[in-house]
Design a protein around this motif. Structure first.
Motif, mmCIF file in Angstrom:
data_model
loop_
_atom_site.group_PDB
_atom_site.id
_atom_site.type_symbol
_atom_site.label_atom_id
_atom_site.label_comp_id
_atom_site.label_asym_id
_atom_site.label_seq_id
_atom_site.Cartn_x
_atom_site.Cartn_y
_atom_site.Cartn_z
ATOM 1 N N GLY A 1 9.876 2.347 1.958
ATOM 2 C CA GLY A 1 10.808 3.425 2.251
ATOM 3 C C GLY A 1 10.229 4.426 3.230
ATOM 4 O O GLY A 1 9.017 4.549 3.376
ATOM 5 N N PRO A 2 11.099 5.179 3.910
ATOM 6 C CA PRO A 2 10.618 6.165 4.898
ATOM 7 C C PRO A 2 9.877 7.307 4.229
ATOM 8 O O PRO A 2 10.203 7.731 3.120
ATOM 9 C CB PRO A 2 11.912 6.648 5.560
ATOM 10 N N LEU A 3 8.865 7.819 4.919
ATOM 11 C CA LEU A 3 8.106 8.959 4.428
ATOM 12 C C LEU A 3 8.953 10.219 4.557
ATOM 13 O O LEU A 3 9.585 10.455 5.579
ATOM 14 C CB LEU A 3 6.820 9.107 5.236
ATOM 15 N N VAL A 4 8.962 11.014 3.492
ATOM 16 C CA VAL A 4 9.717 12.272 3.490
ATOM 17 C C VAL A 4 8.705 13.413 3.506
ATOM 18 O O VAL A 4 8.118 13.746 2.476
ATOM 19 C CB VAL A 4 10.618 12.375 2.246
ATOM 20 N N PRO A 5 8.456 14.030 4.669
ATOM 21 C CA PRO A 5 7.399 15.042 4.785
ATOM 22 C C PRO A 5 7.508 16.175 3.783
ATOM 23 O O PRO A 5 6.495 16.702 3.318
ATOM 24 C CB PRO A 5 7.558 15.545 6.229
ATOM 25 N N THR A 6 8.728 16.557 3.423
ATOM 26 C CA THR A 6 8.893 17.686 2.500
ATOM 27 C C THR A 6 8.448 17.360 1.084
ATOM 28 O O THR A 6 8.389 18.256 0.236
ATOM 29 C CB THR A 6 10.365 18.135 2.478
ATOM 30 N N ARG A 7 8.121 16.107 0.832
ATOM 31 C CA ARG A 7 7.690 15.721 -0.513
ATOM 32 C C ARG A 7 6.184 15.839 -0.708
ATOM 33 O O ARG A 7 5.675 15.477 -1.767
ATOM 34 C CB ARG A 7 8.115 14.284 -0.814
ATOM 35 N N ILE A 8 5.474 16.308 0.290
ATOM 36 C CA ILE A 8 4.022 16.329 0.166
ATOM 37 C C ILE A 8 3.566 17.189 -1.011
ATOM 38 O O ILE A 8 2.618 16.844 -1.718
ATOM 39 C CB ILE A 8 3.346 16.791 1.483
ATOM 40 N N GLY A 9 4.251 18.287 -1.266
ATOM 41 C CA GLY A 9 3.892 19.129 -2.400
ATOM 42 C C GLY A 9 4.076 18.410 -3.715
ATOM 43 O O GLY A 9 3.194 18.440 -4.584
ATOM 44 N N GLN B 1 0.815 -1.204 0.000
ATOM 45 C CA GLN B 1 0.000 0.000 0.000
ATOM 46 C C GLN B 1 0.856 1.265 0.000
ATOM 47 O O GLN B 1 0.434 2.307 -0.505
ATOM 48 C CB GLN B 1 -0.921 0.008 1.229
ATOM 49 N N GLN B 2 2.068 1.170 0.548
ATOM 50 C CA GLN B 2 2.906 2.350 0.691
ATOM 51 C C GLN B 2 3.931 2.526 -0.431
ATOM 52 O O GLN B 2 4.769 3.420 -0.374
ATOM 53 C CB GLN B 2 3.620 2.311 2.044
ATOM 54 N N THR B 3 3.843 1.683 -1.458
ATOM 55 C CA THR B 3 4.766 1.834 -2.579
ATOM 56 C C THR B 3 4.294 2.874 -3.584
ATOM 57 O O THR B 3 5.015 3.215 -4.518
ATOM 58 C CB THR B 3 4.955 0.494 -3.317
ATOM 59 N N PHE B 4 3.086 3.400 -3.417
ATOM 60 C CA PHE B 4 2.527 4.337 -4.387
ATOM 61 C C PHE B 4 2.959 5.769 -4.082
ATOM 62 O O PHE B 4 3.204 6.137 -2.935
ATOM 63 C CB PHE B 4 0.996 4.259 -4.381
ATOM 64 N N GLY B 5 3.001 6.579 -5.133
ATOM 65 C CA GLY B 5 3.201 8.004 -4.965
ATOM 66 C C GLY B 5 4.654 8.434 -4.942
ATOM 67 O O GLY B 5 5.572 7.673 -5.262
ATOM 68 N N ALA B 6 4.864 9.683 -4.545
ATOM 69 C CA ALA B 6 6.201 10.273 -4.546
ATOM 70 C C ALA B 6 6.655 10.664 -3.149
ATOM 71 O O ALA B 6 7.647 11.371 -2.991
ATOM 72 C CB ALA B 6 6.207 11.511 -5.443
ATOM 73 N N GLY B 7 5.936 10.204 -2.128
ATOM 74 C CA GLY B 7 6.222 10.656 -0.774
ATOM 75 C C GLY B 7 7.257 9.855 -0.022
ATOM 76 O O GLY B 7 7.694 10.267 1.051
ATOM 77 N N ARG B 8 7.673 8.713 -0.585
ATOM 78 C CA ARG B 8 8.607 7.856 0.149
ATOM 79 C C ARG B 8 9.901 7.676 -0.624
ATOM 80 O O ARG B 8 9.937 7.757 -1.845
ATOM 81 C CB ARG B 8 7.961 6.496 0.452
ATOM 82 N N GLU B 9 10.939 7.375 0.106
ATOM 83 C CA GLU B 9 12.256 7.165 -0.466
ATOM 84 C C GLU B 9 12.443 5.675 -0.732
ATOM 85 O O GLU B 9 12.374 4.863 0.186
ATOM 86 C CB GLU B 9 13.336 7.656 0.508
ATOM 87 N N PHE B 10 12.665 5.302 -1.992
ATOM 88 C CA PHE B 10 12.801 3.885 -2.329
ATOM 89 C C PHE B 10 14.212 3.534 -2.797
ATOM 90 O O PHE B 10 14.486 2.400 -3.125
ATOM 91 C CB PHE B 10 11.796 3.512 -3.425
ATOM 92 N N GLU B 11 15.095 4.510 -2.833
ATOM 93 C CA GLU B 11 16.443 4.236 -3.312
ATOM 94 C C GLU B 11 17.351 3.702 -2.198
ATOM 95 O O GLU B 11 18.429 3.203 -2.468
ATOM 96 C CB GLU B 11 17.065 5.508 -3.910
ATOM 97 N N THR B 12 16.923 3.829 -0.944
ATOM 98 C CA THR B 12 17.743 3.363 0.167
ATOM 99 C C THR B 12 17.457 1.890 0.447
ATOM 100 O O THR B 12 16.398 1.369 0.098
ATOM 101 C CB THR B 12 17.438 4.178 1.438
#
Length: 646
Positions: free
Chosen positions: A360-368, A341-352
């Motif tokens: 991947g961890p949620l990156v709050p600054t990516r909400i925009g 469920q959390q693999t969708f969108g641009a809000g998480r970091e998947f390169e680590t």
């Protein structure tokens, strides 16, 4: 085609039912809004009525007479009233033609068989009702957790399949979309004026997801319309507390939103919280009535959640496992489902590097970027492979709704109506960003913003810009939908008779041909499906056997092929089907498995590592069972194999 016509007539009768149910509450509404809302509520109401009927033995068969009779009785006052429809002129006529063109594209999807783009349609939206039709009644299905979702929209597919197969069922989506178009037009016209109504309609039909989903059995349009209208009616109540009928209409809409998808629950809480905040700060809204409206929404949706408690012990099965637990589910299933469920969108970091079962961890600054990406990178918000942006482009929300939100928020001219809508959308987007960034989950927010888009024309005098964006969006939506590969042209070829349905499905759905063979050889048995969920094509009993669907196989303790085969036999499995292409997605890995499955093969390479991971254990055990003759090859279709269980 006959099944589609029956569904259309049924939906018109449902509109009469909705009109009768809502008559006192909708007397002051715009006529178009009243008609569209009546159709939506009537359909969902008959979907809810399906629950007690279909739970009875044989109810999935004889129950059609009851719902058809109710729809027939509902059509009588509608025909007597004979609502007068007049064709618009000028730009209104052009927008109507645009809507007709969009829904004509959707009709092609309705009439043609679903393919793998239509993943959830075949995996469960139609597959679950088909199982219930085969068994004569609605019941708990252990291996398809989606069968426990709220089904006020999905339940209608039982009747659509009964009288019209796939097309008869999918036509319900088209009717939801059409009623929604009428309702969005009527709401914007009633709030902001005639021109605003047309622009709101243009923005609505320009959403790429509308054209696509209206031709499928996905339920996000129906659910989204209840979400969007629930927010809009709540905002109207906040704007004019004297018109309390709007608050009850909001409760009814949000009740059907929660009664057709779990995400509707959060909208009830969001809307109630925002209205209560206004009530306590401005002292002009009735807090007690707001709470009662939320209770009304809960009451309308409650039957589905009560059913879940009885069947699984978890009202929102399989979610919130750590709180509610749940039958045939465990922490492993919960972890991998949450990860998916959390693999969708641009809000998480998947390169680590990832820890097991953790996205991947949620990156709050990516909400925009995540929110704005809904209009320009739709591949991140839908399967397949969203982390690489390879999802389907026609699940975008488009630019027009987001533009409307931005302009209103920075205009400095928000009334309480626009303020409540904007606040509801922004809070919902924040929750979406944290939970699961699938565009389908928030299409209802876009629907409410279409009305605000119309309001830009009527209130802020930015007609040229808004009309231009909405027009470009419609053209882009039609272009993307009709030009994406051969998806649309192939379906159109089937509709006009250039290719048979069977030829089309055999070419575009890899499981179609194996399913026809399994329907013949497994008539007195049951099929275990590995890395294949399109059981809709099977007419024999089947079982999703992969880890994560259910705990019934007992993979956690399983260590040998003997235990695997014993578990298969315990569940009545006589044939096993595996799609190695989806199992591995790599030619070398497929070849390694094929070699290991040969008679007398040595131990599986990397056996220890694969057996330590519940997600890969079954691959080793299946190969070893084949190697030992416990699974006998029956037929292969490239990397897709059928085995008989010995």
């Amino acid at each position: 085609m006959l099944g589609v016509l029956i569904t259309i007539l049924f939906a018109l009768g449902a509109a009469g039912v909705g009109e009768a149910l809502l008559k006192r509450l909708t007397a002051d509404l715009d006529p178009a809004l009243r008609l569209g809302l009546s159709g939506l509520v009537g359909l969902a109401g008959l979907g809810l009525l399906t629950l007690p009927i279909a739970l009875l033995p044989g109810g999935a068969h004889w129950g059609v007479a009851i719902v058809a009779l109710v729809a027939l009785l509902g059509s009588i006052p509608l025909w007597r009233a004979r609502p007068k429809l007049r064709l618009p002129s000028g730009y209104g006529m052009l927008i109507v033609l645009a809507a007709v063109l969009v829904f004509a594209c959707s009709l092609v999807g309705v009439l043609a068989p679903s393919d793998s783009f239509d993943w959830d349609t075949l995996a469960y939206h139609l597959a679950v009702p088909k199982i219930w039709l085969q068994d004569g009644q609605m019941h708990y299905i252990s291996f398809i957790h989606h069968s426990n979702f709220p089904l006020s929209v999905d339940a209608l597919y039982i009747w659509g399949l009964l009288w019209g197969g796939q097309a008869g069922a999918k036509a319900f989506s088209l009717m939801f979309a059409i009623f929604g178009a009428i309702a969005i037009f009527g709401f914007a016209r009633g709030k902001y004026g005639e021109k605003a109504g047309w622009v709101g309609l243009l923005a609505y039909v320009g959403i790429p997801m509308v054209a696509w989903e209206a031709g499928t059995a996905y339920i996000d349009i129906g659910n989204g319309l209840f979400v969007g209208l629930g927010i809009l009616f709540a905002a109207e109540y906040a704007f004019d507390p004297e018109k309390r009928a709007n608050l009850w209409l909001s409760g009814i809409c949000l009740g059907f939103a929660a009664g057709s998808k779990y995400t509707g629950l959060q909208t009830i809480f969001v809307v109630a919280a925002i209205l209560l905040a206004y009530a306590f700060s401005k002292k002009k809204l009735d807090a007690k009535s707001i709470v009662l409206s939320a209770c009304l929404a809960g009451l309308i949706s409650a039957p589905w959640y009560v059913k879940n408690i009885i069947n699984t012990g978890n009202p929102v099965y399989p979610f919130f496992y750590s709180v509610f637990k749940g039958k045939n589910w465990d922490a492993f299933s919960d972890a991998i489902y949450k990860d998916q469920q959390q693999t969708f969108g641009a809000g998480r970091e998947f390169e680590t590097p990832q820890t097991p079962y953790t996205s991947g961890p949620l990156v709050p600054t990516r909400i925009g970027a995540a929110v704005m990406g809904l209009s320009y990178q739709p591949g991140r918000y839908a399967d397949p492979r969203p982390t690489q942006g390879q999802g389907f482009p026609f699940v975008s929300l488009g630019a027009a709704p987001l533009l409307a939100l931005l302009i209103w928020c920075f205009s400095g001219k928000l009334s309480r109506f626009e303020g409540v809508v904007a606040a509801s959308v922004l809070v919902s987007l924040a929750m979406w960003f944290v939970l699961s960034e699938q565009s389908r989950y928030i299409v209802g927010l876009a629907f409410s913003l279409c009305v605000l888009g119309g309001g830009l024309v009527g209130r802020l005098k930015v007609a040229p810009a808004m009309i231009a964006v909405a027009t470009v969006q419609v053209l882009a939506s039609i272009f993307v939908f009709t030009r994406y590969g051969d998806h649309f042209s192939d379906k159109l070829k089937v509709v006009i008779g250039g290719q048979t349905s069977e030829e089309y499905q055999k070419r575009v759905v890899s499981f179609y041909e194996p399913a026809q063979d399994l329907n013949q050889i497994a008539k007195n048995g049951r099929v275990a499906l590995y890395d294949e969920v399109f059981g809709y094509f099977l007419d024999v009993p089947y079982f999703w056997a992969n880890p994560g669907h259910t705990t019934e196989m007992g993979y956690e303790q399983m260590q040998t092929s003997d235990e695997l085969v014993a578990s298969l036999k315990r569940l009545g499995i006589t044939y096993v089907y595996i799609n190695l292409g989806l199992t591995f997605g790599d030619r070398d890995a497929i070849q390694k498995w094929m070699v290991s499955a040969q008679s007398g093969a040595p131990p599986y390479p990397d056996r220890a590592a694969m057996m330590s991971d519940p997600r890969s254990k079954y691959k080793v055990l299946l190969a070893e069972a084949a190697s030992k003759g416990q699974l006998t090859p029956y037929k292969s279709y490239g990397a897709r194999l059928i085995f008989s269980v010995q």
